[in-house]
Scaffold this motif. Structure first.
Motif, PDB file in Angstrom:
ATOM      1  N   MET A   1     -45.955 -21.891  22.433  1.00  0.00           N
ATOM      2  CA  MET A   1     -46.014 -20.562  21.349  1.00  0.00           C
ATOM      3  C   MET A   1     -45.235 -19.184  22.421  1.00  0.00           C
ATOM      4  N   ASP A   2     -44.843 -20.157  23.729  1.00  0.00           N
ATOM      5  CA  ASP A   2     -43.853 -19.112  24.981  1.00  0.00           C
ATOM      6  C   ASP A   2     -42.922 -18.998  24.459  1.00  0.00           C
ATOM      7  N   ALA A   3     -42.047 -19.916  23.365  1.00  0.00           N
ATOM      8  CA  ALA A   3     -41.076 -19.840  23.122  1.00  0.00           C
ATOM      9  C   ALA A   3     -40.339 -18.672  21.402  1.00  0.00           C
ATOM     10  N   ALA A   4     -42.370 -19.065  21.220  1.00  0.00           N
ATOM     11  CA  ALA A   4     -41.580 -18.019  20.243  1.00  0.00           C
ATOM     12  C   ALA A   4     -42.258 -16.857  20.315  1.00  0.00           C
ATOM     13  N   TYR A   5     -42.354 -16.392  21.313  1.00  0.00           N
ATOM     14  CA  TYR A   5     -43.036 -14.749  21.740  1.00  0.00           C
ATOM     15  C   TYR A   5     -41.535 -14.589  22.512  1.00  0.00           C
ATOM     16  N   ALA A   6     -41.190 -14.803  23.401  1.00  0.00           N
ATOM     17  CA  ALA A   6     -39.047 -15.169  23.720  1.00  0.00           C
ATOM     18  C   ALA A   6     -38.523 -15.070  23.273  1.00  0.00           C
ATOM     19  N   LEU A   7     -38.433 -15.544  21.579  1.00  0.00           N
ATOM     20  CA  LEU A   7     -36.995 -14.610  20.896  1.00  0.00           C
ATOM     21  C   LEU A   7     -37.193 -13.052  21.249  1.00  0.00           C
ATOM     22  N   GLN A   8     -35.428 -13.368  20.668  1.00  0.00           N
ATOM     23  CA  GLN A   8     -35.042 -11.503  21.247  1.00  0.00           C
ATOM     24  C   GLN A   8     -34.273 -11.369  19.465  1.00  0.00           C
ATOM     25  N   THR A   9     -33.556 -12.171  18.697  1.00  0.00           N
ATOM     26  CA  THR A   9     -33.070 -11.408  18.000  1.00  0.00           C
ATOM     27  C   THR A   9     -33.442 -12.066  16.984  1.00  0.00           C
ATOM     28  N   PRO A  10     -33.419 -11.862  15.830  1.00  0.00           N
ATOM     29  CA  PRO A  10     -34.209 -12.560  14.522  1.00  0.00           C
ATOM     30  C   PRO A  10     -32.999 -13.426  14.477  1.00  0.00           C
ATOM     31  N   GLN A  11     -31.581 -13.532  14.822  1.00  0.00           N
ATOM     32  CA  GLN A  11     -31.196 -14.688  15.065  1.00  0.00           C
ATOM     33  C   GLN A  11     -31.727 -16.167  15.444  1.00  0.00           C
ATOM     34  N   ASP A  12     -32.358 -15.521  16.813  1.00  0.00           N
ATOM     35  CA  ASP A  12     -33.506 -16.345  17.481  1.00  0.00           C
ATOM     36  C   ASP A  12     -34.635 -16.699  16.241  1.00  0.00           C
ATOM     37  N   SER A  13     -34.848 -16.053  15.170  1.00  0.00           N
ATOM     38  CA  SER A  13     -36.090 -16.703  14.680  1.00  0.00           C
ATOM     39  C   SER A  13     -35.574 -17.397  13.907  1.00  0.00           C
ATOM     40  N   VAL A  14     -34.482 -17.530  13.606  1.00  0.00           N
ATOM     41  CA  VAL A  14     -33.813 -18.617  12.654  1.00  0.00           C
ATOM     42  C   VAL A  14     -33.795 -19.781  13.061  1.00  0.00           C
ATOM     43  N   ARG A  15     -33.379 -19.838  14.170  1.00  0.00           N
ATOM     44  CA  ARG A  15     -33.240 -21.079  14.691  1.00  0.00           C
ATOM     45  C   ARG A  15     -34.439 -21.899  15.165  1.00  0.00           C
ATOM     46  N   LEU A  16     -35.175 -21.447  15.449  1.00  0.00           N
ATOM     47  CA  LEU A  16     -36.732 -22.292  16.149  1.00  0.00           C
ATOM     48  C   LEU A  16     -37.863 -21.808  14.839  1.00  0.00           C
ATOM     49  N   TYR A  17     -37.787 -21.077  14.259  1.00  0.00           N
ATOM     50  CA  TYR A  17     -38.783 -21.710  13.185  1.00  0.00           C
ATOM     51  C   TYR A  17     -37.924 -22.727  12.019  1.00  0.00           C
ATOM     52  N   GLY A  18     -36.470 -22.522  12.415  1.00  0.00           N
ATOM     53  CA  GLY A  18     -36.025 -23.508  11.056  1.00  0.00           C
ATOM     54  C   GLY A  18     -36.078 -25.600  11.582  1.00  0.00           C
ATOM     55  N   ASP A  19     -36.426 -25.140  13.089  1.00  0.00           N
ATOM     56  CA  ASP A  19     -37.077 -26.800  13.961  1.00  0.00           C
ATOM     57  C   ASP A  19     -38.393 -26.558  13.478  1.00  0.00           C
ATOM     58  N   TRP A  20     -38.726 -25.744  14.094  1.00  0.00           N
ATOM     59  CA  TRP A  20     -40.743 -25.871  13.961  1.00  0.00           C
ATOM     60  C   TRP A  20     -41.593 -26.072  12.835  1.00  0.00           C
ATOM     61  N   ALA A  21     -40.281 -26.145  11.817  1.00  0.00           N
ATOM     62  CA  ALA A  21     -41.455 -25.576   9.726  1.00  0.00           C
ATOM     63  C   ALA A  21     -42.106 -26.767   9.388  1.00  0.00           C
ATOM     64  N   PRO A  22     -41.639 -27.963  10.145  1.00  0.00           N
ATOM     65  CA  PRO A  22     -42.011 -29.266   9.127  1.00  0.00           C
ATOM     66  C   PRO A  22     -42.797 -29.678  10.079  1.00  0.00           C
ATOM     67  N   ASP A  23     -42.960 -29.645  11.407  1.00  0.00           N
ATOM     68  CA  ASP A  23     -44.522 -29.733  11.938  1.00  0.00           C
ATOM     69  C   ASP A  23     -45.358 -28.430  12.223  1.00  0.00           C
ATOM     70  N   TYR A  24     -44.859 -27.151  11.561  1.00  0.00           N
ATOM     71  CA  TYR A  24     -45.978 -25.894  11.735  1.00  0.00           C
ATOM     72  C   TYR A  24     -47.348 -25.901  11.686  1.00  0.00           C
ATOM     73  N   ASP A  25     -47.016 -26.873  10.303  1.00  0.00           N
ATOM     74  CA  ASP A  25     -48.908 -26.964  10.216  1.00  0.00           C
ATOM     75  C   ASP A  25     -49.702 -27.997  10.826  1.00  0.00           C
ATOM     76  N   SER A  26     -49.153 -28.904  10.915  1.00  0.00           N
ATOM     77  CA  SER A  26     -49.970 -29.911  11.435  1.00  0.00           C
ATOM     78  C   SER A  26     -49.983 -30.407  13.511  1.00  0.00           C
ATOM     79  N   GLY A  27     -48.694 -29.390  13.362  1.00  0.00           N
ATOM     80  CA  GLY A  27     -48.459 -29.503  15.040  1.00  0.00           C
ATOM     81  C   GLY A  27     -49.531 -28.370  15.262  1.00  0.00           C
ATOM     82  N   PHE A  28     -48.467 -27.040  15.512  1.00  0.00           N
ATOM     83  CA  PHE A  28     -49.269 -26.538  16.137  1.00  0.00           C
ATOM     84  C   PHE A  28     -50.191 -25.401  14.913  1.00  0.00           C
ATOM     85  N   ALA A  29     -50.325 -24.944  14.198  1.00  0.00           N
ATOM     86  CA  ALA A  29     -51.566 -24.820  13.228  1.00  0.00           C
ATOM     87  C   ALA A  29     -52.907 -25.211  13.578  1.00  0.00           C
TER      88      ALA A  29
END
Ligand SMILES: C[S@@+](CC[C@H](N)C(=O)[O-])C[C@H]1O[C@@H](n2cnc3c(N)ncnc32)[C@H](O)[C@@H]1O
Length: 203
Positions: free
Chosen positions: A1-29
């Motif tokens: 969550m620290d990495a997500a809260y520290a995003l600054q631009t839409p392109q930062d979101s594209v990069r972070l969530y691109g990596d996070w997507a496969p594990d988002y439900d089973s890991g984070f959620a």
């Protein structure tokens, strides 16, 4: 969550969530006992919300899944991350999914939706109130909106003033309900973070 809260631009979101997507439900959620998507979907449903619905920042489709269980649909989704939307697509609960940056304009026909939901997208480092006017244009008159806004972000970005400015002209019946973002199994510094579930109807 620290990495997500520290995003600054839409392109930062594209990069972070691109990596996070496969594990988002089973890991984070799962590990953090993420509940916000269910709170938003239930708030929408219990206020009488009906389809067609646009899920804004749909991510992997957690909110759409709850809406489907509640019998609400059809649901479309938009998100800046193609990888997150690929996960949502696999759940087969969305009619249409579109990759879009909310800061670059909201695609789709104006006044197309009877409902708009959003969970977890209006938060630190993500999306602020400046997109709201354009976003709400896709809702029909009388459309129901249920969206979460992280409580810290709400104050820091001046959401209250933006909603006040739209009240009576663009929206009516504004209601704020404060809720925990995570359940009892949540761990770490953000386990007790709060959000508002904001609901209103469009004029
Ligand atoms: C914390 S996730 C929430 C996802 C989902 N709604 C949920 O509750 O699990 C935030 C989502 O916002 C999306 N997002 C961030 N910035 C965006 C932008 N500028 N335009 C559209 N989507 C964005 C991210 O790609 C991500 O899927």
């Amino acid at each position: 969550m620290d990495a997500a809260y520290a995003l600054q631009t839409p392109q930062d979101s594209v990069r972070l969530y691109g990596d996070w997507a496969p594990d988002y439900d089973s890991g984070f959620a799962a590990e953090q006992d993420y509940q916000l998507h269910a709170h938003v979907a239930r708030a929408f449903h219990s206020a009488g919300g009906q389809g067609p619905v646009l899920d804004v920042g749909a991510g992997t489709g957690l909110c759409g899944e709850v809406l489907a269980r509640l019998g609400v649909g059809p649901v479309d989704g938009i998100d800046i991350s193609p990888e997150m939307l690929a996960m949502a697509q696999s759940k087969k609960v969305y009619r249409r999914l579109t990759v879009a940056d909310l800061y670059a304009g909201v695609p789709g026909r104006r006044a197309a939706y009877a409902g708009i939901v959003s969970s977890g997208t209006f938060t630190n480092g993500h999306v602020g109130p400046e997109v709201l006017l354009d976003l709400l244009a896709v809702g029909r008159p009388d459309a129901l909106v249920a969206m979460s806004v992280n409580a810290h972000h709400y104050a820091a970005k001046g959401f209250a003033a933006v909603f006040d400015a739209m009240a009576g002209d663009r929206l009516t019946g504004l209601s704020l309900m404060q809720t925990r973002i995570y359940g009892e199994q949540g761990q770490g510094d953000h386990a007790k973070d709060l959000a508002f579930i904001v609901t209103f109807r469009l004029l």
